[in-house]
Design a protein around this motif. Structure first.
Motif, PDB file in Angstrom:
ATOM      1  N   LYS A  12      12.468   0.322  -2.329  1.00 50.87           N
ATOM      2  CA  LYS A  12      11.437  -0.657  -1.982  1.00 50.87           C
ATOM      3  C   LYS A  12      11.154  -1.539  -3.206  1.00 50.87           C
ATOM      4  CE  LYS A  12       9.413   1.906   1.781  1.00 50.87           C
ATOM      5  NZ  LYS A  12       8.252   2.481   2.440  1.00 50.87           N
ATOM      6  N   ASP A  13      10.607  -2.712  -2.942  1.00 46.94           N
ATOM      7  CA  ASP A  13      10.385  -3.672  -4.031  1.00 46.94           C
ATOM      8  C   ASP A  13       9.480  -3.095  -5.122  1.00 46.94           C
ATOM      9  OD1 ASP A  13      11.923  -5.409  -2.593  1.00 46.94           O
ATOM     10  OD2 ASP A  13      10.225  -6.530  -1.755  1.00 46.94           O
ATOM     11  N   SER A  14       8.466  -2.319  -4.717  1.00 45.19           N
ATOM     12  CA  SER A  14       7.541  -1.761  -5.708  1.00 45.19           C
ATOM     13  C   SER A  14       8.316  -0.892  -6.710  1.00 45.19           C
ATOM     14  CB  SER A  14       6.469  -0.899  -5.028  1.00 45.19           C
ATOM     15  OG  SER A  14       5.797  -1.635  -4.046  1.00 45.19           O
ATOM     16  N   ASN A  52       9.200   5.720  -0.836  1.00 45.94           N
ATOM     17  CA  ASN A  52      10.457   6.275  -0.346  1.00 45.94           C
ATOM     18  C   ASN A  52      11.478   5.149  -0.211  1.00 45.94           C
ATOM     19  OD1 ASN A  52       9.755   5.112   2.144  1.00 45.94           O
ATOM     20  ND2 ASN A  52       8.816   7.002   2.844  1.00 45.94           N
ATOM     21  N   TYR A  84      -6.969   5.602  10.271  1.00 44.96           N
ATOM     22  CA  TYR A  84      -7.591   5.493   8.952  1.00 44.96           C
ATOM     23  C   TYR A  84      -9.012   6.051   9.043  1.00 44.96           C
ATOM     24  CZ  TYR A  84      -3.853   2.198   7.822  1.00 44.96           C
ATOM     25  OH  TYR A  84      -2.633   1.629   7.591  1.00 44.96           O
ATOM     26  N   PRO A 114       0.808  -1.217   0.000  1.00 50.45           N
ATOM     27  CA  PRO A 114       0.000   0.000   0.000  1.00 50.45           C
ATOM     28  C   PRO A 114       0.846   1.274   0.000  1.00 50.45           C
ATOM     29  CG  PRO A 114       0.096  -0.922   2.223  1.00 50.45           C
ATOM     30  CD  PRO A 114       0.925  -1.819   1.351  1.00 50.45           C
ATOM     31  N   PHE A 115       0.334   2.291  -0.678  1.00 53.44           N
ATOM     32  CA  PHE A 115       0.988   3.608  -0.722  1.00 53.44           C
ATOM     33  C   PHE A 115      -0.085   4.679  -0.541  1.00 53.44           C
ATOM     34  CE2 PHE A 115       3.893   0.764  -2.698  1.00 53.44           C
ATOM     35  CZ  PHE A 115       5.134   1.212  -2.288  1.00 53.44           C
ATOM     36  N   MET A 135      -4.802  -5.271   3.463  1.00 56.41           N
ATOM     37  CA  MET A 135      -3.950  -4.210   2.918  1.00 56.41           C
ATOM     38  C   MET A 135      -2.807  -3.914   3.881  1.00 56.41           C
ATOM     39  SD  MET A 135      -3.301  -0.827   3.624  1.00 56.41           S
ATOM     40  CE  MET A 135      -4.706  -0.280   4.565  1.00 56.41           C
ATOM     41  N   ASN A 136      -3.153  -3.773   5.165  1.00 54.19           N
ATOM     42  CA  ASN A 136      -2.134  -3.436   6.160  1.00 54.19           C
ATOM     43  C   ASN A 136      -1.099  -4.559   6.270  1.00 54.19           C
ATOM     44  OD1 ASN A 136      -1.014  -1.807   8.211  1.00 54.19           O
ATOM     45  ND2 ASN A 136      -1.993  -3.081   9.764  1.00 54.19           N
ATOM     46  N   ALA A 141       4.283   7.394  -4.483  1.00 53.46           N
ATOM     47  CA  ALA A 141       5.648   7.807  -4.131  1.00 53.46           C
ATOM     48  C   ALA A 141       6.269   6.855  -3.115  1.00 53.46           C
ATOM     49  CB  ALA A 141       5.634   9.227  -3.589  1.00 53.46           C
TER      50      ALA A 141
HETATM   51  C1  LIG Z   1      -1.657   2.585   4.597  1.00 53.86           C
HETATM   52  C2  LIG Z   1      -0.197   2.581   4.261  1.00 53.86           C
HETATM   53  C3  LIG Z   1       0.302   3.550   3.402  1.00 53.86           C
HETATM   54  C4  LIG Z   1       1.656   3.562   3.062  1.00 53.86           C
HETATM   55  N1  LIG Z   1       2.111   4.525   2.208  1.00 53.86           N
HETATM   56  C5  LIG Z   1       3.395   4.531   1.823  1.00 53.86           C
HETATM   57  C6  LIG Z   1       3.873   5.507   0.909  1.00 53.86           C
HETATM   58  O1  LIG Z   1       3.124   6.354   0.403  1.00 53.86           O
HETATM   59  N2  LIG Z   1       5.194   5.450   0.562  1.00 53.86           N
HETATM   60  C7  LIG Z   1       6.030   4.497   1.051  1.00 53.86           C
HETATM   61  O2  LIG Z   1       7.206   4.480   0.693  1.00 53.86           O
HETATM   62  N3  LIG Z   1       5.605   3.564   1.922  1.00 53.86           N
HETATM   63  C8  LIG Z   1       4.305   3.547   2.307  1.00 53.86           C
HETATM   64  N4  LIG Z   1       3.849   2.588   3.180  1.00 53.86           N
HETATM   65  C9  LIG Z   1       4.781   1.538   3.613  1.00 53.86           C
HETATM   66  C10 LIG Z   1       4.933   0.460   2.523  1.00 53.86           C
HETATM   67  O3  LIG Z   1       3.677  -0.148   2.249  1.00 53.86           O
HETATM   68  C11 LIG Z   1       5.919  -0.594   3.034  1.00 53.86           C
HETATM   69  O4  LIG Z   1       7.197  -0.012   3.181  1.00 53.86           O
HETATM   70  C12 LIG Z   1       6.025  -1.797   2.151  1.00 53.86           C
HETATM   71  O5  LIG Z   1       6.779  -2.773   2.814  1.00 53.86           O
HETATM   72  C13 LIG Z   1       6.676  -1.498   0.840  1.00 53.86           C
HETATM   73  O6  LIG Z   1       6.665  -2.690   0.145  1.00 53.86           O
HETATM   74  P1  LIG Z   1       7.638  -3.076  -1.025  1.00 53.86           P
HETATM   75  O7  LIG Z   1       9.063  -3.055  -0.505  1.00 53.86           O
HETATM   76  O8  LIG Z   1       7.157  -4.459  -1.326  1.00 53.86           O
HETATM   77  O9  LIG Z   1       7.428  -2.109  -2.150  1.00 53.86           O
HETATM   78  C14 LIG Z   1       2.514   2.573   3.579  1.00 53.86           C
HETATM   79  C15 LIG Z   1       2.013   1.608   4.458  1.00 53.86           C
HETATM   80  C16 LIG Z   1       0.666   1.619   4.805  1.00 53.86           C
HETATM   81  C17 LIG Z   1       0.133   0.569   5.740  1.00 53.86           C
END
Ligand SMILES: Cc1cc2nc3c(=O)[nH]c(=O)nc-3n(C[C@H](O)[C@H](O)[C@H](O)COP(=O)(O)O)c2cc1C
Length: 209
Positions: free
Chosen positions: A71-73, A63, A192, A44-45, A96-97, A61
């Protein structure tokens, strides 16, 4: 109070950077991506939004991680410039969380949290089968943002929406029923909200000569 966040992100009496409480509620893009090797990812983002309706364009976005790695995404969209922004309705909030956990690279969050996936039509990443709506996107731009004092930096990933899935059951009188969609949005801290109450206003007509 007034302060300059370039000096301190949370000066007293603040204990946390309030930005997420001030720019809220933020829609959540539940982003599925795929690596060149076919590894699927879902996270989620809330730094996510639509920025153009015609053509439909959205952005999210990611980070960098604490160690500075992508991040993997973000790694995946560098390899396969496509993503799906799945819409999160209230019953999907818990799943989602769970997908936001820092799973190791290559782990499929669909499998890890036992979520069914459905194939996309025009892009390679699959979508969340239970999502009432999903936007299939092709990346059209990536922008590197400046790093903060923590050294962490975000990238903005901009995608043109080239395919839209909507659960037919939610289409009522030619509109998507927003109460039935019950979309979840992010506030500050661990908070939320979900769309449970709606009010309407007509926009003013043009004034002047
Ligand atoms: C509701 C929610 C919103 C999030 N929004 C962001 C975001 O906008 N940017 C970000 O970098 N991480 C965000 N995160 C954290 C990422 O979801 C988390 O770092 C995740 O492990 C990234 O996964 P990836 O490495 O598979 O891409 C959010 C987490 C939650 C629960």
């Amino acid at each position: 109070m007034f302060y300059d966040p370039r000096v301190a992100l949370a000066p007293p009496p603040l204990r946390h950077n309030p930005l997420n409480t001030l720019v809220a509620p933020r829609p959540i893009g539940w982003i599925s991506t795929i690596s060149a090797r076919g590894e699927v990812n879902l996270a989620p983002f809330s730094y996510f939004n639509a920025v153009s309706a015609d053509p439909p364009i959205v952005l999210f976005a990611p980070n960098s991680k604490d160690d500075g790695a992508h991040k993997d995404s973000y790694r995946n969209v560098l390899e396969v410039p496509e993503f799906v922004a799945n819409v999160v309705s209230a019953p999907l909030a818990k799943a989602m969380n769970e997908t936001s956990a820092p799973f190791p690279h290559g782990i499929d969050e669909f499998a890890a949290v036992d979520l069914e996936r459905a194939p996309s039509v025009l892009v390679r990443p699959p979508r969340v089968a239970a999502a009432h709506a999903a936007l299939e996107c092709r990346v059209i731009e990536r922008i590197a943002l400046p790093a903060g004092r923590s050294g962490r930096a975000s990238h903005v990933v901009i995608g043109e929406v080239i395919g839209i899935h909507i659960d037919d059951a939610l289409i009522n009188d030619g509109r998507v029923d927003q109460l039935a969609l019950a979309q979840v949005a992010r506030l500050g801290h661990d908070d939320y909200t979900a769309v449970e109450k709606i009010f309407s206003m007509k926009r003013p007509k043009a004034v002047g000569p």
